[in-house]
Write an enzyme that holds these catalytic residues in place. Structure first.
Site, PDB file in Angstrom:
ATOM      1  N   LEU A 141      46.975  24.188 -67.462  1.00 43.15           N
ATOM      2  CA  LEU A 141      46.731  24.763 -66.143  1.00 43.15           C
ATOM      3  C   LEU A 141      45.634  23.928 -65.501  1.00 43.15           C
ATOM      4  O   LEU A 141      44.736  23.426 -66.179  1.00 43.15           O
ATOM      5  CB  LEU A 141      46.282  26.223 -66.249  1.00 43.15           C
ATOM      6  CG  LEU A 141      47.292  27.232 -66.797  1.00 43.15           C
ATOM      7  CD1 LEU A 141      46.638  28.617 -66.901  1.00 43.15           C
ATOM      8  CD2 LEU A 141      48.530  27.307 -65.925  1.00 43.15           C
ATOM      9  N   ASP A 142      45.707  23.762 -64.180  1.00 41.87           N
ATOM     10  CA  ASP A 142      44.665  23.020 -63.486  1.00 41.87           C
ATOM     11  C   ASP A 142      43.314  23.701 -63.686  1.00 41.87           C
ATOM     12  O   ASP A 142      43.238  24.901 -63.974  1.00 41.87           O
ATOM     13  CB  ASP A 142      44.975  22.931 -61.990  1.00 41.87           C
ATOM     14  CG  ASP A 142      46.251  22.141 -61.707  1.00 41.87           C
ATOM     15  OD1 ASP A 142      46.593  21.283 -62.539  1.00 41.87           O
ATOM     16  OD2 ASP A 142      46.889  22.402 -60.676  1.00 41.87           O
ATOM     17  N   LYS A 143      42.247  22.956 -63.487  1.00 36.05           N
ATOM     18  CA  LYS A 143      40.885  23.440 -63.713  1.00 36.05           C
ATOM     19  C   LYS A 143      40.645  24.798 -63.056  1.00 36.05           C
ATOM     20  O   LYS A 143      40.060  25.696 -63.660  1.00 36.05           O
ATOM     21  CB  LYS A 143      39.888  22.418 -63.177  1.00 36.05           C
ATOM     22  CG  LYS A 143      38.436  22.853 -63.273  1.00 36.05           C
ATOM     23  CD  LYS A 143      37.510  21.805 -62.662  1.00 36.05           C
ATOM     24  CE  LYS A 143      36.072  22.265 -62.691  1.00 36.05           C
ATOM     25  NZ  LYS A 143      35.156  21.287 -62.051  1.00 36.05           N
TER      26      LYS A 143
END
Length: 327
Positions: A141-143
């Site tokens: 998942l993105d940051k």
């Protein structure tokens, strides 16, 4: 020992003595630290630009003085250390664990993020996971995207989970708040590749990899829509790129969403809440898969994080008073 992707940025001007040379030959002389095969792979993968234009033809002839830029990634083997970082573990057994990822936490070490990541936390929590490639991380998942991630604790479990992901047998559903009022749900079927000029971004491109995102409307508001999404594929930034592509970008998205756009005559609390929401309003709410060892079908749900809930409540309360009464 594990591997991670490290970003490479190279830039140089083509010397005049390379006039008439092919692009791949010129790069080999300009960047001798990298093998010819790797440089050629970068050319074919749209990682090389000449004067800010992507060139993916190794035989392209050089005129001299062109500005060459390479933005690529390489797999680097490193020994990561465990760090005591709190994990919100939703499920765990001998083979897998499922976590509810918070915002502002990077999944895997990389350029500028050598520590303080989920990978470091996983090694601290289960030291044996360091023997699994990428510490068992099979999807990311993105940051600043929150929600559910599954992690393999053994090599066998990792292999089986990767097979399921590649066969599109893992069900991943997300919830998001987007700008604009959608009429109805739908499907975005548009290939995604590296952005031609913004190298940290992705974009819909004909030369990209196939990507399919389904979405449906949960609630409509005056200038926003609360939606549920389901992925068929798992490209980098897929939901964010697809929603921006159909002109319903995700609220707070720093790369694809643009500036906050409050509706006309919105109250101050509404405007300030939008401005203060500095991450994409995107949450991985549901994860379903076949357990890689037992074969059981398993499902997990993660409630919306507090900042998402607050933003949604403010949008729900958005009303305008005009001469005709309350809208």
């Amino acid at each position: 020992m594990s591997t991670h992707s490290e970003k490479i940025h190279l830039q140089a001007s083509v010397p005049q003595n390379l006039f008439g040379k092919r692009l791949d030959q010129a790069l080999a002389e300009m960047f001798p630290d990298y093998s010819r095969s790797r440089l050629k792979e970068w050319i074919l993968s749209d990682c090389v630009t000449i004067n800010n234009h992507v060139v993916n033809v190794p035989r392209e002839k050089m005129m001299g003085e062109e500005t060459i830029e390479i933005n690529a990634t390489i797999e680097v083997q490193v020994q990561h250390e465990g760090q005591k970082i709190k994990l919100d573990i939703v499920y765990e057994d001998d083979d897998i664990l499922v976590i509810n990822k918070p915002a502002n936490l990077v999944v895997h070490p990389g350029a500028g993020n050598n520590s303080g990541t989920i990978l470091n936390a996983l090694i601290n929590h289960a030291p044996q996971i360091a023997n699994v490639p990428r510490a068992g991380i099979v999807h990311r998942l993105d940051k600043d995207t929150t929600g559910l991630m599954v992690v393999a604790k053994t090599i066998i479990a990792q292999s089986k989970l990767v097979e399921q992901l590649q066969a599109r047998e893992v069900s991943r559903e997300y919830e998001a708040i987007v700008y604009g009022t959608m009429v109805a749900g739908g499907t975005v079927d548009a290939p995604i590749g590296r952005h031609p000029t913004k190298r940290i971004n992705m974009a819909v491109r004909e030369s990209g990899k196939p990507a399919v995102t389904h979405y449906r409307v949960k609630e409509k508001f005056r200038a926003h829509t609360y939606i549920r999404l389901k992925l068929e594929s798992g490209r980098t930034h897929q939901i964010r790129v697809h929603m921006s592509h159909i002109r319903f970008p995700i609220v707070g998205d720093p790369n694809y969403g643009g500036r906050p756009r409050p509706p006309k005559a919105a109250n101050e609390e509404f405007i300030e809440t939008l401005r203060a929401f500095r991450r994409q309003a995107l949450h991985a709410v549901q994860l379903e898969l076949v357990h890689p060892v037992s074969g059981d079908w398993m499902s997990w749900h993660a409630p919306l994080p507090a900042d998402f809930v607050h933003l949604l409540s403010i949008i729900r309360g958005d009303k305008v008073i005009n001469g005709n009464g309350e809208i």
